[in-house]
Enzyme design. Structure first.
Site, PDB file in Angstrom:
ATOM      1  CG  ASN A  14      -2.505  -6.252   5.617  1.00 16.63           C
ATOM      2  OD1 ASN A  14      -2.559  -6.649   4.470  1.00 16.63           O
ATOM      3  ND2 ASN A  14      -1.365  -5.856   6.167  1.00 16.63           N
ATOM      4  CB  SER A  71       1.146  -9.428   7.504  1.00 15.19           C
ATOM      5  OG  SER A  71       0.117  -8.697   6.873  1.00 15.19           O
ATOM      6  CG  HIS A  81       3.835  -7.095  10.559  1.00 14.34           C
ATOM      7  ND1 HIS A  81       2.677  -6.606  11.090  1.00 14.34           N
ATOM      8  CD2 HIS A  81       4.755  -7.016  11.560  1.00 14.34           C
ATOM      9  CE1 HIS A  81       2.866  -6.253  12.348  1.00 14.34           C
ATOM     10  NE2 HIS A  81       4.125  -6.489  12.654  1.00 14.34           N
ATOM     11  CG  HIS A 120      -1.377  -4.775  14.713  1.00 18.39           C
ATOM     12  ND1 HIS A 120      -0.980  -3.501  14.364  1.00 18.39           N
ATOM     13  CD2 HIS A 120      -1.157  -5.535  13.610  1.00 18.39           C
ATOM     14  CE1 HIS A 120      -0.561  -3.499  13.105  1.00 18.39           C
ATOM     15  NE2 HIS A 120      -0.659  -4.733  12.627  1.00 18.39           N
ATOM     16  CB  CYS A 133      -0.877  -0.002   1.249  1.00 22.92           C
ATOM     17  SG  CYS A 133       0.138   0.043   2.744  1.00 22.92           S
ATOM     18  CD  GLU A 139      -3.297   0.868  12.945  1.00 23.62           C
ATOM     19  OE1 GLU A 139      -2.957   0.129  12.005  1.00 23.62           O
ATOM     20  OE2 GLU A 139      -4.400   1.446  12.989  1.00 23.62           O
ATOM     21  CB  CYS A 195       0.586   4.927   7.570  1.00 23.48           C
ATOM     22  SG  CYS A 195      -0.645   5.165   6.286  1.00 23.48           S
ATOM     23  CB  SER A 202       3.772  -5.862   4.637  1.00 21.73           C
ATOM     24  OG  SER A 202       2.985  -5.293   5.613  1.00 21.73           O
ATOM     25  CB  CYS A 255      -6.397   2.935   5.412  1.00 23.95           C
ATOM     26  SG  CYS A 255      -5.667   1.509   4.637  1.00 23.95           S
TER      27      CYS A 255
END
Ligand code: F3S
Length: 295
Positions: free
Chosen positions: A231, A229, A51, A134, A23, A136, A106, A273, A201
């Protein structure tokens, strides 16, 4: 990306999903790291920059070293803040070391952090829809001075009575929207005022939607990305609901060769990622497998 989607489909029955792979936030973090390496020759990240173990290994060979904690950095080379962002305390600690700070947080994560801080300041009970471990989410929690409640499903809220009547919901940027629906539904009966900020996002939403479209048309699906990861794991779960022949792989070596025939429709997508060269290696091998199995 060296491959053309249309050609992949027409020649090999490979369906490459739209928006597969790295991304904007990850590309930006990689660019900032490479620019810093050119200037300083060595930089540090606290934890892996992204990740994706294969990319992190390459970066390490170029001088981007992974430290477990700030205290493990014993010289004054720059420290790159990851796209996941950091807590205000961590930022203060890094700054107190006197090393240059390269901020690769980000902008989407920064926005979620700012919303959490504002909700906390305005005396809302902050709810973060996300995974507790996580990075974040750890950063978001810190922006609420540790007072937020983290939940990924309604189950985790069953016994929780929000402290105040004012609740503000924020979502980990790479979450699936269904979890936001579930948490919100659970809270509606418990709270008088709810402010919902859908901080998932745009890149995540687009990647997930395209993955579903791809999975619906495929006979076997490959999701490429780090096992660490979140996502990528979410992409796997989403696609697995449509097709049980869904596989989460990190590299081309993990392709289930025996299940792929020349005419098998293979769908491919990749987490945020996963950089292009990893996707290309998987497609190279996939074409090779299909070619061999056509004889
Ligand atoms: Fe940023 Fe979304 Fe990527 S939050 S790091 S653009 S997945």
């Amino acid at each position: 990306m060296k491959y053309n989607k249309q050609e992949l489909w027409e020649k090999y029955r490979i369906l490459l999903a739209d928006n597969a792979g790295a991304c904007f936030g990850v590309r930006r973090a990689l660019r900032l790291t490479m620019e810093s390496l050119e200037k300083y020759k060595r930089v540090y990240t606290i934890g892996p920059l992204i990740h994706n173990p294969q990319v992190v290994e390459k970066l390490e060979s170029k001088g981007a070293l992974v430290a477990e904690t700030v205290y493990d950095v014993t010289d004054n080379y720059p420290i790159v803040l990851r796209s996941h962002g950091v807590s205000p305390e961590m930022l203060a600690l890094i700054q107190s070391k006197g090393s240059p700070v390269i901020d690769a947080t980000c902008p989407n994560v920064r926005r979620a952090q700012d919303i959490v801080s504002k909700l906390q300041k305005d005396d809302y009970q902050v709810i973060i829809v996300g995974e507790k471990a996580h990075p974040e989410v750890i950063g978001l929690l810190a922006h609420a001075s540790g007072h937020a409640i983290v939940a990924v499903s309604s189950d985790e809220l069953a016994d929780i009575k929000p402290k105040t009547e004012r609740v503000g919901i924020v979502v980990q940027t790479t979450q699936v929207i269904d979890n936001l629906y579930k948490v919100t539904k659970e809270l509606i009966s418990k709270c008088k005022e709810i402010r919902i900020f859908n901080t998932i996002c745009e890149a995540t939403l687009q990647r997930q939607t395209a993955a579903v479209e791809m999975a619906k048309k495929s006979e076997l699906v490959l999701i490429i990305g780090g096992r660490n990861s979140a996502n990528t794991t979410n992409l796997f779960k989403i696609c697995h609901e449509y097709i049980s022949n869904t596989f989460h792989i990190e590299t081309a070596d993990e392709i289930p060769v025996d299940l792929i025939k020349a005419d098998t429709i293979v769908g491919v997508t990749a987490g945020a990622s996963t950089v292009d060269w990893i996707i290309e290696k998987v497609i190279d091998k996939l074409i090779d497998i299909k070619f061999k199995n056509s004889k």
